[in-house]
Motif scaffolding. Structure first.
Motif, mmCIF file in Angstrom:
data_model
loop_
_atom_site.group_PDB
_atom_site.id
_atom_site.type_symbol
_atom_site.label_atom_id
_atom_site.label_comp_id
_atom_site.label_asym_id
_atom_site.label_seq_id
_atom_site.Cartn_x
_atom_site.Cartn_y
_atom_site.Cartn_z
ATOM 1 N N LYS A 47 0.856 -1.190 0.000
ATOM 2 C CA LYS A 47 0.000 0.000 0.000
ATOM 3 C C LYS A 47 0.892 1.240 0.000
ATOM 4 C CE LYS A 47 -3.877 2.087 2.412
ATOM 5 N NZ LYS A 47 -4.788 1.978 3.556
ATOM 6 N N THR A 48 0.540 2.221 -0.830
ATOM 7 C CA THR A 48 1.320 3.459 -0.875
ATOM 8 C C THR A 48 1.257 4.146 0.487
ATOM 9 O OG1 THR A 48 -0.581 4.743 -1.669
ATOM 10 C CG2 THR A 48 0.888 3.818 -3.346
ATOM 11 N N THR A 49 2.323 4.890 0.798
ATOM 12 C CA THR A 49 2.353 5.632 2.066
ATOM 13 C C THR A 49 2.742 7.085 1.862
ATOM 14 O OG1 THR A 49 4.661 4.977 2.455
ATOM 15 C CG2 THR A 49 2.935 3.602 3.460
ATOM 16 N N ALA A 50 3.232 7.444 0.679
ATOM 17 C CA ALA A 50 3.769 8.783 0.450
ATOM 18 C C ALA A 50 2.844 9.673 -0.379
ATOM 19 C CB ALA A 50 5.133 8.678 -0.237
ATOM 20 N N VAL A 51 1.630 9.219 -0.676
ATOM 21 C CA VAL A 51 0.700 10.047 -1.432
ATOM 22 C C VAL A 51 0.148 11.111 -0.498
ATOM 23 C CG1 VAL A 51 -1.432 10.059 -2.777
ATOM 24 C CG2 VAL A 51 0.126 8.115 -2.951
ATOM 25 N N ALA A 52 0.209 12.377 -0.940
ATOM 26 C CA ALA A 52 -0.251 13.483 -0.101
ATOM 27 C C ALA A 52 -1.743 13.350 0.196
ATOM 28 C CB ALA A 52 0.032 14.812 -0.793
ATOM 29 N N ALA A 53 -2.125 13.736 1.394
ATOM 30 C CA ALA A 53 -3.539 13.702 1.790
ATOM 31 C C ALA A 53 -4.315 14.725 0.975
ATOM 32 C CB ALA A 53 -3.660 14.009 3.278
ATOM 33 N N GLY A 54 -5.608 14.477 0.828
ATOM 34 C CA GLY A 54 -6.474 15.418 0.119
ATOM 35 C C GLY A 54 -6.579 16.723 0.885
ATOM 36 N N GLU A 55 -7.118 17.750 0.238
ATOM 37 C CA GLU A 55 -7.262 19.062 0.882
ATOM 38 C C GLU A 55 -8.106 18.980 2.148
ATOM 39 O OE1 GLU A 55 -8.460 22.151 -1.803
ATOM 40 O OE2 GLU A 55 -6.963 21.580 -3.270
ATOM 41 N N ASP A 56 -9.034 18.031 2.162
ATOM 42 C CA ASP A 56 -9.882 17.863 3.345
ATOM 43 C C ASP A 56 -9.263 16.916 4.368
ATOM 44 O OD1 ASP A 56 -10.116 15.503 1.970
ATOM 45 O OD2 ASP A 56 -12.307 15.507 1.905
ATOM 46 N N GLY A 57 -8.011 16.469 4.118
ATOM 47 C CA GLY A 57 -7.310 15.594 5.043
ATOM 48 C C GLY A 57 -7.553 14.112 4.820
ATOM 49 N N THR A 58 -8.300 13.749 3.778
ATOM 50 C CA THR A 58 -8.579 12.334 3.519
ATOM 51 C C THR A 58 -7.324 11.611 3.055
ATOM 52 O OG1 THR A 58 -9.300 12.841 1.280
ATOM 53 C CG2 THR A 58 -11.013 12.677 2.956
ATOM 54 N N ASP A 59 -7.228 10.369 3.453
ATOM 55 C CA ASP A 59 -6.093 9.513 3.089
ATOM 56 C C ASP A 59 -6.216 9.133 1.615
ATOM 57 O OD1 ASP A 59 -4.024 7.688 2.919
ATOM 58 O OD2 ASP A 59 -4.855 6.293 4.382
ATOM 59 N N LYS A 60 -5.204 9.439 0.818
ATOM 60 C CA LYS A 60 -5.215 9.144 -0.623
ATOM 61 C C LYS A 60 -4.329 7.946 -0.973
ATOM 62 C CE LYS A 60 -7.719 12.683 -1.936
ATOM 63 N NZ LYS A 60 -8.955 12.591 -2.647
ATOM 64 N N ASN A 61 -3.814 7.240 0.036
ATOM 65 C CA ASN A 61 -2.970 6.075 -0.209
ATOM 66 C C ASN A 61 -3.833 4.878 -0.601
ATOM 67 O OD1 ASN A 61 -0.162 6.942 0.426
ATOM 68 N ND2 ASN A 61 -1.180 7.601 2.295
#
Length: 172
Positions: A145-159
């Motif tokens: 699972k990816t771990t370095a994808v930036a979170a969304g503007e609302d703070g949601t996990d995008k990994n």
């Protein structure tokens, strides 16, 4: 439908766990050897006196893609980073663990079928030989699972583990 022939490609994972920019085709795949499998994760259970379950948590398991390449080329061994350039008809294989994070893409033969793309995997290979099939190379991708994808503007996990895509045209 996604059954039948497929194409498997891999490449170096990009910065921030981005899917690879350039891909290398593994070559001719042995019939019916490409498979994505999942293993269940651990279950954590808290049990009270008398066997009453008071809490339970299911952890993510693992995902693994595996395929067998028929008569793998010297170029494939080089692209995998497990052997140097062949000299005088001989190639020295240094390891069976492919260095670094790799992305993998599986494209099914039929237009409109669903394929997969995993941006981060750890690869290993196992050479094989038998009198009926000759040389082959079993390649295994352990999907991470990816771990370095930036979170969304609302703070949601995008990994994520992998994505599914629809093929636009049939493989030739």
């Amino acid at each position: 439908m996604a059954w039948s022939k497929c194409k498997v490609e891999f490449g170096d994972t990009g910065a921030n766990d981005a899917f690879a920019d350039e891909l290398t085709d593994v070559g001719k795949i042995k019939n019916q050897t490409t498979q994505l499998s999942a293993n269940e994760g651990d279950s954590l259970t808290e049990v009270a006196t008398g066997g009453e379950i008071v809490a339970m948590e299911q952890l993510d398991g693992t995902l693994q893609l595996q395929t067998t390449v028929i008569e793998p080329s010297e170029e494939l061994y080089e692209a995998l980073g497990i052997a140097g350039k062949a000299e005088v008809g001989e190639q020295q294989v240094k390891t069976h663990i492919v260095p670094g994070d790799k992305s993998v893409k599986v494209t099914p033969k039929n237009a409109g079928a669903k394929g997969i793309k995993a941006p981060v995997t750890r690869m290993s290979v196992a050479p094989a030989f038998d009198e009926q099939d000759g040389n082959s190379l079993v390649i295994t991708w352990n999907i991470v699972k990816t771990t370095a994808v930036a979170a969304g503007e609302d703070g949601t996990d995008k990994n994520y583990w992998y994505s599914r895509f629809t093929t636009k045209e049939a493989l030739k």
